[in-house]
Motif scaffolding. Sequence first.
Motif, mmCIF file in Angstrom:
data_model
loop_
_atom_site.group_PDB
_atom_site.id
_atom_site.type_symbol
_atom_site.label_atom_id
_atom_site.label_comp_id
_atom_site.label_asym_id
_atom_site.label_seq_id
_atom_site.Cartn_x
_atom_site.Cartn_y
_atom_site.Cartn_z
ATOM 1 N N ILE A 157 0.839 -1.200 0.000
ATOM 2 C CA ILE A 157 0.000 0.000 0.000
ATOM 3 C C ILE A 157 0.873 1.249 0.000
ATOM 4 C CG2 ILE A 157 -1.762 1.275 1.272
ATOM 5 C CD1 ILE A 157 -2.742 -1.392 2.388
ATOM 6 N N VAL A 158 1.956 1.228 0.788
ATOM 7 C CA VAL A 158 2.868 2.365 0.855
ATOM 8 C C VAL A 158 3.528 2.609 -0.495
ATOM 9 C CG1 VAL A 158 4.961 3.259 1.955
ATOM 10 C CG2 VAL A 158 3.289 1.988 3.307
ATOM 11 N N LEU A 159 3.845 1.531 -1.206
ATOM 12 C CA LEU A 159 4.580 1.646 -2.463
ATOM 13 C C LEU A 159 3.701 2.022 -3.651
ATOM 14 C CD1 LEU A 159 6.884 -1.510 -2.186
ATOM 15 C CD2 LEU A 159 7.508 0.869 -1.752
ATOM 16 N N VAL A 202 4.016 9.562 4.772
ATOM 17 C CA VAL A 202 2.674 9.872 5.281
ATOM 18 C C VAL A 202 1.780 8.627 5.215
ATOM 19 C CG1 VAL A 202 0.586 11.219 4.861
ATOM 20 C CG2 VAL A 202 2.837 12.309 4.720
ATOM 21 N N ALA A 203 1.803 7.943 4.075
ATOM 22 C CA ALA A 203 1.017 6.718 3.942
ATOM 23 C C ALA A 203 1.462 5.677 4.959
ATOM 24 C CB ALA A 203 1.140 6.181 2.522
ATOM 25 N N GLY A 204 2.780 5.575 5.165
ATOM 26 C CA GLY A 204 3.295 4.611 6.132
ATOM 27 C C GLY A 204 2.844 4.916 7.545
ATOM 28 N N LEU A 205 2.820 6.194 7.911
ATOM 29 C CA LEU A 205 2.369 6.578 9.251
ATOM 30 C C LEU A 205 0.907 6.206 9.464
ATOM 31 C CD1 LEU A 205 2.908 7.998 11.936
ATOM 32 C CD2 LEU A 205 2.314 10.170 10.828
ATOM 33 N N ILE A 206 0.089 6.443 8.446
ATOM 34 C CA ILE A 206 -1.333 6.088 8.550
ATOM 35 C C ILE A 206 -1.491 4.583 8.727
ATOM 36 C CG2 ILE A 206 -3.518 6.037 7.287
ATOM 37 C CD1 ILE A 206 -2.655 8.668 5.955
ATOM 38 N N LEU A 229 5.495 -4.401 11.549
ATOM 39 C CA LEU A 229 5.108 -3.258 10.723
ATOM 40 C C LEU A 229 6.110 -2.101 10.748
ATOM 41 C CD1 LEU A 229 1.227 -3.051 11.133
ATOM 42 C CD2 LEU A 229 2.566 -3.859 9.176
ATOM 43 N N PRO A 230 6.658 -1.693 11.904
ATOM 44 C CA PRO A 230 7.612 -0.571 11.853
ATOM 45 C C PRO A 230 8.791 -0.823 10.931
ATOM 46 C CG PRO A 230 6.907 -0.967 14.109
ATOM 47 C CD PRO A 230 6.364 -2.102 13.291
ATOM 48 N N LEU A 231 9.364 -2.029 10.980
ATOM 49 C CA LEU A 231 10.491 -2.350 10.105
ATOM 50 C C LEU A 231 10.049 -2.459 8.651
ATOM 51 C CD1 LEU A 231 12.374 -5.028 12.248
ATOM 52 C CD2 LEU A 231 13.227 -2.761 11.609
ATOM 53 N N VAL A 232 8.904 -3.095 8.419
ATOM 54 C CA VAL A 232 8.421 -3.284 7.051
ATOM 55 C C VAL A 232 8.061 -1.947 6.408
ATOM 56 C CG1 VAL A 232 6.557 -4.271 5.661
ATOM 57 C CG2 VAL A 232 7.635 -5.650 7.443
ATOM 58 N N ILE A 233 7.349 -1.106 7.133
ATOM 59 C CA ILE A 233 6.973 0.210 6.607
ATOM 60 C C ILE A 233 8.211 1.085 6.443
ATOM 61 C CG2 ILE A 233 5.635 2.287 7.017
ATOM 62 C CD1 ILE A 233 3.987 -0.209 6.314
#
Length: 330
Positions: A157-159, A202-206, A229-233
Amino acid sequence: HVFHVGDLTAAIRISAPYCALMSMNAHQIGALLGFEAYGRLLRAQAMQGATTLALTVALVSSLGLNGAVLSLPLAAAFAWLYMHRELAAECRCRGVRSTFRNAWSERGVLMGFTLPASVSGVVGNVAIWAAQGMLVRDHGGIQQMGLWTAAAAMRSIVLLAPGVLNRVSSPILSSLHDHETGETYSRTLWSTTAVATVGAAVAGLIILLAGPLLLTTFGDSYRQAGPLLPLVIGSAVVDVYASSVYQAMIAHARMKYQLVIITAWGTALTLVAFLAIPRYLARGLALGYFVSSVVAAVGYTLIVRKLLALRGRGPLTLPTPVEVVESQTA
């Protein structure tokens, strides 16, 4: 045998045509991007997405895992068909005819650009295969791989949006490389990089905030993927930055550096996975991706800054792929 999942042998064989079809399709996407035919590309990819969804739902509902596997090559075949139709139409509109005559004169592009890029893809995927194989072979590896896959879906989703931006900006940056001053090119490159990276952050934070809720769509047991999730994002945001900067290497036709960086990336991923997976399982794999992403981002930055500095000393001192072919033909 390597993954300790011998019952998937038939599934792997069934999905094998997917590799060839998607490789062929990647070349067609590249050609449409070169033509800047974004409307045609959007139309083909929209049809591809709808077809893939319909095939997956229908086949998984009726055949389960075998249906999911079968949907891969079938969806890839439709994707190739849609893209081929759009590319053929674009070529007709522009009076471009495909031919293999004098193909040997293009060997400069093949050896200096395409071959290093292709080998880079092989090296990168071997590293991914090795790292994920370590996780699957570990105790409870299949379950851990499921957690990694769920977390990786959040990464996709972030990408998404930065990937679209990079596809659109890549041919524009290549055109600027050929026709504008080094200052204009450099400013545009770093501007698009900043926009893509900030958007990904921004997308990653959401997603981090909504992560626990999003993971429950896979099932309650997938809440355990939350610590990943923190490492992956984080690795996804770094990858967006690296992918944006990497476009300068394409424009400058310096794909040999890509091979060096991907080799360093794969080495870092494999080494960290080897050291961390036995202790941290899926989090160890996520850590491997994060560290390797940082390694690649640093490498891209150093090389691109050097390329831009060389470019600033004179107009277009670095040859483009077309110039390589023309010089060899002459």
